[in-house]
Design a protein around this motif. Structure first.
Motif, PDB file in Angstrom:
ATOM      1  N   ILE A 186       0.772  -1.292  -0.038  1.00 53.57           N
ATOM      2  CA  ILE A 186      -0.198   0.039   0.049  1.00 53.57           C
ATOM      3  C   ILE A 186       0.878   1.407  -0.239  1.00 53.57           C
ATOM      4  N   ALA A 187       1.986   0.995   0.668  1.00 50.77           N
ATOM      5  CA  ALA A 187       3.005   2.442   0.627  1.00 50.77           C
ATOM      6  C   ALA A 187       3.332   2.896  -0.583  1.00 50.77           C
ATOM      7  N   ASP A 188       3.322   1.915  -1.809  1.00 45.93           N
ATOM      8  CA  ASP A 188       3.922   2.286  -2.855  1.00 45.93           C
ATOM      9  C   ASP A 188       2.970   2.995  -3.608  1.00 45.93           C
ATOM     10  N   PHE A 189       1.713   3.130  -3.219  1.00 48.25           N
ATOM     11  CA  PHE A 189       0.550   3.613  -4.127  1.00 48.25           C
ATOM     12  C   PHE A 189       0.263   5.024  -3.392  1.00 48.25           C
ATOM     13  N   SER A 190       0.981   5.779  -2.524  1.00 50.25           N
ATOM     14  CA  SER A 190       0.505   6.946  -1.705  1.00 50.25           C
ATOM     15  C   SER A 190       0.604   8.026  -2.917  1.00 50.25           C
ATOM     16  N   MET A 191      -0.443   9.186  -2.185  1.00 50.24           N
ATOM     17  CA  MET A 191      -0.568  10.230  -3.205  1.00 50.24           C
ATOM     18  C   MET A 191       0.600  10.915  -3.312  1.00 50.24           C
ATOM     19  N   PRO A 192       1.152  11.183  -4.665  1.00 49.54           N
ATOM     20  CA  PRO A 192       2.370  11.858  -4.923  1.00 49.54           C
ATOM     21  C   PRO A 192       2.398  13.508  -4.139  1.00 49.54           C
ATOM     22  N   GLY A 193       3.335  14.237  -4.026  1.00 46.83           N
ATOM     23  CA  GLY A 193       3.382  15.306  -3.631  1.00 46.83           C
ATOM     24  C   GLY A 193       2.944  16.577  -4.703  1.00 46.83           C
ATOM     25  N   PRO A 194       2.702  17.637  -4.607  1.00 48.88           N
ATOM     26  CA  PRO A 194       2.388  18.710  -5.630  1.00 48.88           C
ATOM     27  C   PRO A 194       3.424  18.724  -6.684  1.00 48.88           C
ATOM     28  N   ASP A 195       4.872  18.496  -6.152  1.00 45.09           N
ATOM     29  CA  ASP A 195       5.690  18.881  -7.046  1.00 45.09           C
ATOM     30  C   ASP A 195       6.320  17.471  -7.568  1.00 45.09           C
ATOM     31  N   ASP A 196       5.708  16.562  -7.444  1.00 45.88           N
ATOM     32  CA  ASP A 196       6.410  15.301  -7.876  1.00 45.88           C
ATOM     33  C   ASP A 196       6.015  15.117  -9.374  1.00 45.88           C
ATOM     34  N   PRO A 197       7.518  14.702 -10.110  1.00 42.26           N
ATOM     35  CA  PRO A 197       7.418  14.791 -11.484  1.00 42.26           C
ATOM     36  C   PRO A 197       6.282  13.970 -12.274  1.00 42.26           C
ATOM     37  N   GLY A 198       5.883  12.848 -11.556  1.00 43.40           N
ATOM     38  CA  GLY A 198       5.002  12.075 -12.050  1.00 43.40           C
ATOM     39  C   GLY A 198       3.741  12.822 -12.580  1.00 43.40           C
ATOM     40  N   TRP A 199       3.228  13.809 -11.910  1.00 47.90           N
ATOM     41  CA  TRP A 199       2.228  14.820 -12.538  1.00 47.90           C
ATOM     42  C   TRP A 199       2.362  15.230 -13.922  1.00 47.90           C
ATOM     43  N   LYS A 200       3.589  15.163 -14.560  1.00 48.62           N
ATOM     44  CA  LYS A 200       3.793  15.928 -15.698  1.00 48.62           C
ATOM     45  C   LYS A 200       3.153  14.920 -16.809  1.00 48.62           C
ATOM     46  N   VAL A 201       2.756  13.800 -16.518  1.00 52.12           N
ATOM     47  CA  VAL A 201       2.102  12.959 -17.465  1.00 52.12           C
ATOM     48  C   VAL A 201       0.968  13.474 -17.972  1.00 52.12           C
ATOM     49  N   PHE A 202       0.154  14.193 -17.181  1.00 51.80           N
ATOM     50  CA  PHE A 202      -0.877  15.005 -17.516  1.00 51.80           C
ATOM     51  C   PHE A 202      -0.792  16.036 -18.687  1.00 51.80           C
ATOM     52  N   ASP A 203       0.334  16.794 -18.429  1.00 49.98           N
ATOM     53  CA  ASP A 203       0.645  17.783 -19.523  1.00 49.98           C
ATOM     54  C   ASP A 203       0.999  17.075 -20.785  1.00 49.98           C
ATOM     55  N   ARG A 204       2.148  16.048 -20.555  1.00 49.89           N
ATOM     56  CA  ARG A 204       2.730  15.503 -21.786  1.00 49.89           C
ATOM     57  C   ARG A 204       1.586  15.040 -22.660  1.00 49.89           C
ATOM     58  N   TYR A 205       0.295  14.306 -22.107  1.00 46.80           N
ATOM     59  CA  TYR A 205      -0.506  13.856 -23.049  1.00 46.80           C
ATOM     60  C   TYR A 205      -1.928  14.735 -22.935  1.00 46.80           C
ATOM     61  N   HIS A 206      -1.892  15.819 -22.558  1.00 43.78           N
ATOM     62  CA  HIS A 206      -3.104  16.749 -22.715  1.00 43.78           C
ATOM     63  C   HIS A 206      -4.134  16.173 -22.163  1.00 43.78           C
ATOM     64  N   ILE A 207      -4.201  15.733 -20.826  1.00 49.07           N
ATOM     65  CA  ILE A 207      -5.424  15.099 -20.190  1.00 49.07           C
ATOM     66  C   ILE A 207      -5.738  16.291 -19.247  1.00 49.07           C
ATOM     67  N   ASP A 208      -7.030  16.661 -19.464  1.00 54.31           N
ATOM     68  CA  ASP A 208      -7.831  17.633 -18.483  1.00 54.31           C
ATOM     69  C   ASP A 208      -8.085  17.248 -17.119  1.00 54.31           C
ATOM     70  N   ARG A 209      -7.353  17.562 -16.256  1.00 54.68           N
ATOM     71  CA  ARG A 209      -7.694  17.204 -14.862  1.00 54.68           C
ATOM     72  C   ARG A 209      -8.989  17.780 -14.268  1.00 54.68           C
ATOM     73  N   SER A 210      -9.682  18.859 -14.905  1.00 54.52           N
ATOM     74  CA  SER A 210     -10.906  19.338 -14.488  1.00 54.52           C
ATOM     75  C   SER A 210     -12.175  18.442 -14.834  1.00 54.52           C
ATOM     76  N   LYS A 211     -12.011  17.511 -15.852  1.00 52.79           N
ATOM     77  CA  LYS A 211     -13.012  16.708 -16.424  1.00 52.79           C
ATOM     78  C   LYS A 211     -13.025  15.304 -15.703  1.00 52.79           C
ATOM     79  N   PRO A 212     -14.294  14.640 -15.519  1.00 55.69           N
ATOM     80  CA  PRO A 212     -14.574  13.416 -15.026  1.00 55.69           C
ATOM     81  C   PRO A 212     -13.908  12.255 -15.679  1.00 55.69           C
ATOM     82  N   THR A 213     -12.904  11.619 -15.348  1.00 55.97           N
ATOM     83  CA  THR A 213     -11.995  10.738 -16.055  1.00 55.97           C
ATOM     84  C   THR A 213     -11.653   9.409 -15.585  1.00 55.97           C
TER      85      THR A 213
END
Length: 407
Positions: A186-213
């Protein structure tokens, strides 16, 4: 106790649930015994071997013999299996998936030690593998059957899988089959921090985080049911953004089929993103935490570790009521199960595919239309993954299986 784990997949070369299983199992077993993992894809560098508390984990990687480099995949596999079997030095050998079955069976006879096999899937229930292996499917089926019917113990990853084993291989004594579920750290799946580089996947693939997904994660293979999901997406609300994290196509033909269906969806519906690459764990973790629901449309799934991973990230799950999935996803509690009536010819093909697609679409719409209920289901799923599927519990149960065999 000395244990040799034989596997196709192991870090950093993992593409499916069986590889995740062996990685996590090896780490917790190494806290209890001396463990050697023998895997495909060549030697590992020191920094590619997972750390364990007492350092009693060794990893040996093997390459396909050069003489077999251009031969059928099954023959390449057997070339590695021969090397593995020769090198085994253990009190017990534990094989995972058909890729390592021949190695386990030969090691059992060559070194006169007990053999345990874990059933992550079964070749008789994956006839579409012939598209990938050709005549090699006959060899993979033979290797699995021989290992399973001669193993000292067979571990099933769910009660549904136990029944499949007895159906596929009725010669096996049911007393030799033990159910030990897959697990989750379970510890491997904790919420990433706001500056975690993993979040860049949303920008790279143009995923809109404001939409139900809605998120799908899985290989492009018949058993994952992706073609049925693509049909269901035509029927769901167009306000739902769909992200398909789907790579590693079994065959070019299947990949082309999915690509054509996706292109049609893009033209007629839009609001859909296909990520064909296998994402690194930090990006996949961010993706799961940033979406609203998870979909698993599989027509064959012995347990469904992807559902556990999604639940560990707090996602509610819509999944087919097949195989071991109902042992993980609780209908109306942690998500919704899609009823499915299937052929009993080994293919798992839905008898009423249109009904399966419509029911899938209805479950998705129902979940996404009630965000508060979906959130509550996600929280319940997180608690279930944390409390019922820990690797510590699974390691203890696996060690019990070993002790039964050795005694």
């Amino acid at each position: 106790m000395k244990i040799d784990l034989l596997t196709r997949e192991y870090p950093p070369h993992i593409y499916g649930g069986a590889g995740v299983h062996v990685e996590e199992l090896s780490k917790v077993l190494a806290e209890r015994a001396e463990v050697t993992v023998r895997a495909f894809d060549g030697p590992r560098k020191p920094d590619e071997i997972p750390d364990v508390a007492n350092g009693s984990l060794r990893v040996v990687g093997y390459d396909v013999p050069s003489e077999l480099a251009h031969d059928n995949l099954a023959l390449q596999t057997f070339g590695i299996d021969l090397q593995m079997a020769n090198d085994v030095e253990a009190d017990i050998v534990h094989a995972h998936t058909w890729y390592a079955c021949l190695a386990g069976r030969l090691a059992q006879q060559l070194h006169e030690i007990p053999l345990v096999v874990t059933a992550h899937s079964l070749e008789p229930f994956r006839p579409w593998k012939r598209e990938q292996l050709g005549g090699g499917y006959n060899l993979s089926s033979w290797a699995e059957r021989d290992a399973f019917t001669h193993a000292d113990r067979v571990i099933a990853v769910s009660n549904g899988m136990k029944q499949d084993i007895l159906t596929a291989y009725p010669a096996i004594d049911p007393a030799k089959i033990c159910v030990v579920h897959n697990g989750i750290t379970i510890a491997d799946f904790s919420m990433p921090g706001p500056d975690d580089p993993g979040w860049k996947v949303f920008d790279r693939y143009h995923i809109d985080r404001s939409k139900p997904t809605l998120l799908f994660v899985g290989r492009v293979t018949r058993q994952k049911g992706l073609p049925y999901l693509l049909k269901a997406i035509h029927l769901i609300s167009k306000d739902i953004q769909v992200v398909l994290c789907a790579g590693a196509s079994d065959t070019k033909e299947l990949g082309d089929e999915v690509r054509a269906d996706f292109a049609q969806l893009q033209r007629e519906r839009g609001n859909i993103i296909w990520i064909e690459e296998m994402l690194p764990r930090p990006e996949l973790n961010a993706l799961e935490h940033g979406c609203d629901a998870f979909i698993c449309p599989s027509i064959y799934e012995p347990l469904g570790i992807v559902n556990l991973e999604a639940m560990a990230c707090g996602l509610p799950v819509v999944a087919s009521a097949t195989g071991g999935i109902p042992e993980v996803v609780l209908d109306g509690v942690t998500g919704y199960l899609i009823p499915i009536e299937q052929e009993h010819d080994g293919s798992g093909t839905p008898i009423h595919p249109d009904d399966f697609v419509r029911d899938m679409a209805a479950a998705i719409d129902k979940l996404m239309a009630d965000p508060q209920r979906a959130k509550e289901m996600g929280e319940a799923g997180y608690r279930r993954a944390r409390d019922e599927f820990s690797w510590e519990r699974i390691a203890d149960e696996t060690m019990d299986v070993y002790r039964q065999v050795l005694s």
